[in-house]
Design a protein around this motif. Structure first.
Motif, PDB file in Angstrom:
ATOM      1  N   SER A  14       0.793  -1.227   0.000  1.00  0.00           N
ATOM      2  CA  SER A  14       0.000   0.000   0.000  1.00  0.00           C
ATOM      3  C   SER A  14       0.828   1.280   0.000  1.00  0.00           C
ATOM      4  N   THR A  39      -7.286  -1.079   2.702  1.00  0.00           N
ATOM      5  CA  THR A  39      -8.008  -1.389   1.472  1.00  0.00           C
ATOM      6  C   THR A  39      -8.081  -0.193   0.539  1.00  0.00           C
ATOM      7  N   ASP A  40      -8.332   0.997   1.087  1.00  0.00           N
ATOM      8  CA  ASP A  40      -8.480   2.173   0.233  1.00  0.00           C
ATOM      9  C   ASP A  40      -7.196   2.469  -0.539  1.00  0.00           C
ATOM     10  N   LEU A  42      -4.823   0.286  -1.282  1.00  0.00           N
ATOM     11  CA  LEU A  42      -4.634  -0.804  -2.249  1.00  0.00           C
ATOM     12  C   LEU A  42      -5.501  -0.596  -3.486  1.00  0.00           C
ATOM     13  N   ASP A  43      -6.753  -0.226  -3.264  1.00  0.00           N
ATOM     14  CA  ASP A  43      -7.669  -0.004  -4.397  1.00  0.00           C
ATOM     15  C   ASP A  43      -7.174   1.121  -5.289  1.00  0.00           C
ATOM     16  N   ALA A  44      -6.692   2.203  -4.681  1.00  0.00           N
ATOM     17  CA  ALA A  44      -6.197   3.342  -5.466  1.00  0.00           C
ATOM     18  C   ALA A  44      -4.986   2.943  -6.300  1.00  0.00           C
ATOM     19  N   ALA A  46      -4.169  -0.130  -7.231  1.00  0.00           N
ATOM     20  CA  ALA A  46      -4.612  -1.107  -8.229  1.00  0.00           C
ATOM     21  C   ALA A  46      -5.239  -0.420  -9.435  1.00  0.00           C
ATOM     22  N   ASN A  47      -6.038   0.617  -9.210  1.00  0.00           N
ATOM     23  CA  ASN A  47      -6.675   1.331 -10.323  1.00  0.00           C
ATOM     24  C   ASN A  47      -5.641   2.003 -11.218  1.00  0.00           C
ATOM     25  N   ARG A  50      -3.917  -0.784 -13.245  1.00  0.00           N
ATOM     26  CA  ARG A  50      -4.789  -1.320 -14.305  1.00  0.00           C
ATOM     27  C   ARG A  50      -4.866  -0.366 -15.490  1.00  0.00           C
ATOM     28  N   VAL A  60      -6.647  -7.374  -5.286  1.00  0.00           N
ATOM     29  CA  VAL A  60      -6.387  -6.687  -4.016  1.00  0.00           C
ATOM     30  C   VAL A  60      -6.894  -7.562  -2.880  1.00  0.00           C
ATOM     31  N   HIS A  61      -6.056  -7.715  -1.844  1.00  0.00           N
ATOM     32  CA  HIS A  61      -6.469  -8.518  -0.691  1.00  0.00           C
ATOM     33  C   HIS A  61      -6.032  -7.802   0.580  1.00  0.00           C
TER      34      HIS A  61
END
Length: 266
Positions: A14, A39-40, A42-44, A46-47, A50, A60-61
């Protein structure tokens, strides 16, 4: 023999070195697994990955790797989803700076569980799968601190000494199975680590190193991956850090003790 690695797993993804590992590996694999607690974040990340690498599947885990059950749950999910990694980057780590006698045991316990137990457990869960395939790569993030018994950083340095020693032994065991194992031993890097190692209520944390010892995280990761894929056993990224690692190894312990007694105090 150069393999094409399909999937890479990065812990502590992260921020800092973990985030940089994700960026640099995204163009080399088909699948990425990003693991951390936030999580937030990781999501950012990951986006962004991608968008820059549309051919890469990013999973994401969110997990607290200090907990045995969450580590097993992670690997079970990877196995079920077809995301078992051929590259494992054990990057997650915690630090604590200050006297051992005044340390909070909860902080030390979490550090031992993440720096040693989680790294070992994930390797134990994933390495057999790599050995069956006859290919794989494990990079364990250690530290220049692994070469020294550091007062005021005693437990952290000891955990990293374990990481380096474990990596050396595991490398020998897995060599015939086609699995490469390496420890990455950076010196100071400008990441969130120094701030998280600062104790609650303290205005300052670790004394800053000389500016010449700081190595950009991009260089640390690039040299680490180059060493991993090049078959190296241990990498000290940056000329100054590499020189320090060599010199420390040549100093007798009796002399090191005298030098460390003169450490700067807060």
């Amino acid at each position: 023999m150069i393999h094409h690695y399909s999937c890479a797993l990065i812990t502590g993804a992260s921020s800092g070195l973990g985030e940089e590992f994700a960026k640099q590996l995204a163009g080399r694999v088909d699948k990425l697994v990003l693991v951390a607690r936030r999580t937030d974040r990781l999501d950012a990340i990951a986006n962004v990955l991608r968008e820059a690498n549309p051919h890469v599947a990013v999973m994401v885990h969110a997990a607290d790797l200090s907990k045995h059950a969450e580590r097993e749950s992670l690997v079970n999910q990877l196995r079920g989803n077809g995301f078992m990694p051929e590259i494992l980057i054990n990057n997650a780590g915690l630090g604590d700076y200050g006297d051992f006698t005044t340390a909070d045991w909860g902080v030390l316990d979490a550090m031992l569980k993440v720096n040693i137990e989680a790294l070992t457990h994930l390797s134990h869960l994933i390495a057999p799968e790599m050995a069956k395939k006859g290919m794989g790569a494990i990079l364990n993030v250690s530290s220049l601190a692994s070469t020294l018994p550091i007062p005021d950083f005693a437990v952290y340095a000891a955990t990293k000494a374990y990481v380096s020693s474990f990596s050396e032994a595991l490398r020998i065991e897995l060599m015939e199975d086609g699995v490469q194992v390496m420890s990455l031993c950076p010196g100071p890097v400008k990441t969130e680590f120094g701030e998280t190692a600062r104790r609650e209520g303290k205005k300052s944390g670790m004394p800053p190193a000389h500016k010449s010892f700081y190595v950009p995280k991009e260089q640390v990761v690039a040299e680490g991956l180059e060493g991993l894929f090049g078959g190296k056993a241990r990498v000290f990224p940056g000329i100054q850090v590499a020189a320090a690692g060599f010199l420390i190894g040549a100093i007798p312990l009796i002399l090191l003790r005298q030098i460390l007694k003169k450490r700067p105090r807060r």
